[in-house]
Design a protein around this motif. Structure first.
Motif, PDB file in Angstrom:
ATOM      1  N   GLU A  77       0.852  -1.108   0.112  1.00  0.00           N
ATOM      2  CA  GLU A  77       0.101  -0.154  -0.021  1.00  0.00           C
ATOM      3  C   GLU A  77       0.811   1.123   0.022  1.00  0.00           C
ATOM      4  N   GLN A  78       1.871   1.094   0.888  1.00  0.00           N
ATOM      5  CA  GLN A  78       2.926   2.467   0.860  1.00  0.00           C
ATOM      6  C   GLN A  78       3.520   2.644  -0.677  1.00  0.00           C
ATOM      7  N   MET A  79       4.034   1.541  -1.353  1.00  0.00           N
ATOM      8  CA  MET A  79       4.689   1.650  -2.508  1.00  0.00           C
ATOM      9  C   MET A  79       3.751   2.094  -3.600  1.00  0.00           C
ATOM     10  N   VAL A  80       2.755   1.334  -3.596  1.00  0.00           N
ATOM     11  CA  VAL A  80       1.742   1.495  -4.991  1.00  0.00           C
ATOM     12  C   VAL A  80       0.760   2.633  -4.696  1.00  0.00           C
ATOM     13  N   PHE A  81       0.020   2.629  -3.548  1.00  0.00           N
ATOM     14  CA  PHE A  81      -0.776   3.590  -3.315  1.00  0.00           C
ATOM     15  C   PHE A  81      -0.619   5.129  -2.858  1.00  0.00           C
ATOM     16  N   THR A  82       0.535   5.214  -2.535  1.00  0.00           N
ATOM     17  CA  THR A  82       0.955   6.659  -2.125  1.00  0.00           C
ATOM     18  C   THR A  82       1.140   7.524  -3.215  1.00  0.00           C
ATOM     19  N   PRO A  83       2.000   6.836  -4.218  1.00  0.00           N
ATOM     20  CA  PRO A  83       2.162   7.660  -5.452  1.00  0.00           C
ATOM     21  C   PRO A  83       0.858   7.724  -6.151  1.00  0.00           C
ATOM     22  N   LEU A  84       0.018   6.870  -6.000  1.00  0.00           N
ATOM     23  CA  LEU A  84      -1.317   7.126  -6.827  1.00  0.00           C
ATOM     24  C   LEU A  84      -2.022   7.965  -6.430  1.00  0.00           C
ATOM     25  N   THR A  85      -2.314   8.063  -4.952  1.00  0.00           N
ATOM     26  CA  THR A  85      -3.150   9.063  -4.366  1.00  0.00           C
ATOM     27  C   THR A  85      -2.540  10.387  -4.760  1.00  0.00           C
ATOM     28  N   LEU A  86      -1.157  10.586  -4.594  1.00  0.00           N
ATOM     29  CA  LEU A  86      -0.381  11.811  -4.850  1.00  0.00           C
ATOM     30  C   LEU A  86      -0.816  12.440  -6.264  1.00  0.00           C
ATOM     31  N   VAL A  87      -0.909  11.450  -7.321  1.00  0.00           N
ATOM     32  CA  VAL A  87      -1.255  11.950  -8.702  1.00  0.00           C
ATOM     33  C   VAL A  87      -2.689  12.155  -8.758  1.00  0.00           C
ATOM     34  N   LEU A  88      -3.475  11.339  -7.851  1.00  0.00           N
ATOM     35  CA  LEU A  88      -5.093  12.099  -8.126  1.00  0.00           C
ATOM     36  C   LEU A  88      -5.171  13.420  -7.317  1.00  0.00           C
ATOM     37  N   PHE A  89      -4.324  13.612  -6.524  1.00  0.00           N
ATOM     38  CA  PHE A  89      -4.331  14.908  -5.447  1.00  0.00           C
ATOM     39  C   PHE A  89      -3.893  16.085  -6.748  1.00  0.00           C
ATOM     40  N   LEU A  90      -2.808  15.719  -7.352  1.00  0.00           N
ATOM     41  CA  LEU A  90      -2.304  16.748  -8.298  1.00  0.00           C
ATOM     42  C   LEU A  90      -3.408  17.162  -9.561  1.00  0.00           C
ATOM     43  N   LEU A  91      -3.963  15.765  -9.943  1.00  0.00           N
ATOM     44  CA  LEU A  91      -4.920  16.026 -11.133  1.00  0.00           C
ATOM     45  C   LEU A  91      -6.061  16.720 -10.577  1.00  0.00           C
ATOM     46  N   SER A  92      -6.665  16.359  -9.605  1.00  0.00           N
ATOM     47  CA  SER A  92      -7.704  17.231  -8.793  1.00  0.00           C
ATOM     48  C   SER A  92      -7.288  18.597  -8.799  1.00  0.00           C
ATOM     49  N   LEU A  93      -6.268  18.848  -8.076  1.00  0.00           N
ATOM     50  CA  LEU A  93      -5.804  20.301  -8.071  1.00  0.00           C
ATOM     51  C   LEU A  93      -5.916  21.124  -9.289  1.00  0.00           C
ATOM     52  N   ARG A  94      -5.222  20.393 -10.341  1.00  0.00           N
ATOM     53  CA  ARG A  94      -5.222  20.848 -11.660  1.00  0.00           C
ATOM     54  C   ARG A  94      -6.493  21.553 -12.129  1.00  0.00           C
ATOM     55  N   LEU A  95      -7.691  20.568 -11.961  1.00  0.00           N
ATOM     56  CA  LEU A  95      -8.996  21.015 -12.442  1.00  0.00           C
ATOM     57  C   LEU A  95      -9.724  22.023 -11.589  1.00  0.00           C
ATOM     58  N   ALA A  96      -9.256  21.973 -10.187  1.00  0.00           N
ATOM     59  CA  ALA A  96      -9.811  23.043  -9.264  1.00  0.00           C
ATOM     60  C   ALA A  96      -9.281  24.232  -9.361  1.00  0.00           C
ATOM     61  N   TRP A  97      -8.061  24.540  -9.391  1.00  0.00           N
ATOM     62  CA  TRP A  97      -7.253  25.709  -9.645  1.00  0.00           C
ATOM     63  C   TRP A  97      -7.338  26.390 -10.807  1.00  0.00           C
ATOM     64  N   TYR A  98      -7.242  25.667 -12.028  1.00  0.00           N
ATOM     65  CA  TYR A  98      -7.145  26.030 -13.441  1.00  0.00           C
ATOM     66  C   TYR A  98      -8.259  25.837 -14.035  1.00  0.00           C
ATOM     67  N   ALA A  99      -9.533  26.187 -13.471  1.00  0.00           N
ATOM     68  CA  ALA A  99     -10.733  26.015 -14.179  1.00  0.00           C
ATOM     69  C   ALA A  99     -10.955  27.231 -15.356  1.00  0.00           C
ATOM     70  N   PRO A 100     -11.296  27.019 -16.518  1.00  0.00           N
ATOM     71  CA  PRO A 100     -11.377  28.083 -17.479  1.00  0.00           C
ATOM     72  C   PRO A 100     -12.790  28.838 -17.390  1.00  0.00           C
ATOM     73  N   GLY A 101     -12.719  29.556 -16.311  1.00  0.00           N
ATOM     74  CA  GLY A 101     -14.065  30.429 -16.012  1.00  0.00           C
ATOM     75  C   GLY A 101     -15.227  29.796 -15.842  1.00  0.00           C
ATOM     76  N   ASN A 102     -16.293  30.523 -16.262  1.00  0.00           N
ATOM     77  CA  ASN A 102     -17.666  29.962 -16.148  1.00  0.00           C
ATOM     78  C   ASN A 102     -18.007  28.764 -16.946  1.00  0.00           C
ATOM     79  N   ASN A 103     -17.045  28.359 -17.635  1.00  0.00           N
ATOM     80  CA  ASN A 103     -17.226  27.104 -18.375  1.00  0.00           C
ATOM     81  C   ASN A 103     -16.749  25.674 -17.810  1.00  0.00           C
ATOM     82  N   SER A 104     -16.262  26.113 -16.602  1.00  0.00           N
ATOM     83  CA  SER A 104     -15.667  24.782 -15.806  1.00  0.00           C
ATOM     84  C   SER A 104     -16.696  23.605 -15.583  1.00  0.00           C
ATOM     85  N   PHE A 105     -17.968  23.835 -15.676  1.00  0.00           N
ATOM     86  CA  PHE A 105     -18.797  22.966 -15.319  1.00  0.00           C
ATOM     87  C   PHE A 105     -19.954  23.090 -16.477  1.00  0.00           C
ATOM     88  N   PRO A 106     -19.720  22.581 -17.762  1.00  0.00           N
ATOM     89  CA  PRO A 106     -20.653  22.851 -18.681  1.00  0.00           C
ATOM     90  C   PRO A 106     -22.124  22.341 -18.573  1.00  0.00           C
TER      91      PRO A 106
END
Length: 142
Positions: A109-138
Motif C-alpha cells: 500500500e505504501q509503494m503503490v497507493f501513496t504515489p497513486l493518491t499523490l497523482v490523484l491529488f495533483l490531477l484534482s488540484l489541476r482541475l480545481a485551480w485552473y478552471a477556465p472561468g464559467n465553462n468549468s462545469f458545462p
C-alpha cells in the motif's frame, strides 16, 4: 502546472484512475483481492471489510461523477464555484489519503497507493485551480 498537463488530459486520467479504483474495490468486495492490502492492513474481519469497501465504492463513484460533470459527460447544471469547491475537496481528500498510505502497515500500500493518491491529488488540484472561468462545469456536454 497548466502547461505541464492539459485540462483534457487531467480529466481523462482522473476518469480512468477513478474507474479502475471502483473496479479494484469491487474485486476486494468479491474476495478476489485480499482486503489485507488496503486500509493500512488494519481491517480485522469480513464485516469490517464489507462496510469499508462499500463506502469506498460509493465515494469513488461520487468522485467519478464530479469529474464526469466537469468533463460535461453528465447533463446536470452545477455552478462553476460549487464545482471548483468539490474538486478542491477531492484534492484535499486525496492529500489526506496520501498521508494515510504513507502510514500504512502494508508495504504494498505504501509503494503503490501513496504515489497513486499523490497523482490523484495533483490531477484534482489541476482541475480545481485552473478552471477556465464559467465553462468549468458545462451545462451541455461535448
Amino acid at each position: 502546472m497548466k502547461k505541464l498537463l492539459s485540462e483534457r488530459a487531467a480529466t481523462f486520467c482522473l476518469l480512468l484512475i477513478l474507474a479502475l479504483l471502483v473496479v479494484m474495490h469491487l474485486l476486494i468486495l468479491a474476495g478476489i483481492i485480499p482486503f489485507a492490502l488496503v486500509w493500512g492492513g488494519r481491517l480485522q474481519n469480513q464485516a469490517q471489510m464489507l462496510r469499508f469497501e462499500t463506502v469506498s465504492v460509493l465515494v469513488n463513484m461520487l468522485l467519478l461523477a464530479v469529474v464526469a460533470l466537469r468533463a460535461g459527460l453528465l447533463r446536470v447544471r452545477l455552478h462553476p464555484i460549487a464545482g471548483r469547491i468539490l474538486l478542491g475537496l477531492m484534492a484535499g481528500l486525496f492529500l489526506l489519503n496520501t498521508v494515510g498510505n504513507l502510514l500504512s502497515a502494508h508495504p504494498f500500500e505504501q509503494m503503490v497507493f501513496t504515489p497513486l493518491t499523490l497523482v490523484l491529488f495533483l490531477l484534482s488540484l489541476r482541475l480545481a485551480w485552473y478552471a477556465p472561468g464559467n465553462n468549468s462545469f458545462p451545462a451541455n456536454p461535448l
